[in-house]
Design an enzyme around this catalytic site. Structure first.
Site: not given
Length: 159
Positions: A43-44, A86
């Protein structure tokens, strides 16, 4: 329907459906031949901040950049996928969790380098949750849960 339904157009990586098909293939090889496979959920960090600050164009740029860095940092046998907004997943055949962690640490260090030309003063960072089969289970939901726990529970259990 062809392969276009398996590719994420923004990043050129496999999409969520491609990921699930490949994960099933890999888990089948684990069951049948005793292979190992590592599953990484990424996950960003602060993606919402990037989107709010620079709009969706900058967000898209961040996604494209991270997928390029993933492709560059992974080994030939590894496959990266964009599975959500994302969220990314990486499948690493023949790999245990500890080895996957080393590879992901290397990828992360290339991502956090400042890229002023691209508009990322502080680079891009991400959280990664890693699980591996068979040592953490062979069932898809076991692996999801283990990788989620390791990554701070990013919320993949709904898939």
């Amino acid at each position: 329907s062809g392969t276009e339904t398996l590719v994420d157009t923004l990043t050129g990586l496999g999409n969520h459906r491609a990921f699930q098909e490949e994960l099933d293939r890999q888990l089948d090889a684990v069951r049948r031949y005793g292979h190992t496979v590592a599953l990484v959920f990424i996950d960003l960090d602060d993606f919402k901040v990037i989107n709010d600050a620079g709009g969706h164009a900058l967000g898209d740029k961040a996604l494209a950049l991270i997928s390029k860095l993933l492709r560059g940092g992974l080994r030939r046998s590894d496959r990266a996928f964009r599975i959500g907004g994302d969220e990314f997943a990486v499948l690493m055949p023949g790999t245990r969790a500890e080895d996957a962690q080393l590879v992901m640490r290397r990828v992360l260090s290339s991502c956090v380098e400042p890229r002023r030309d691209a508009g990322f003063e502080r680079g891009i960072s991400f959280s990664a949750g890693i699980a591996s089969a068979p040592d953490m289970g062979i069932d898809r939901s076991d692996l999801y849960a283990r990788a989620d726990d390791a990554g701070g529970g990013a919320g993949h259990e709904d898939r």
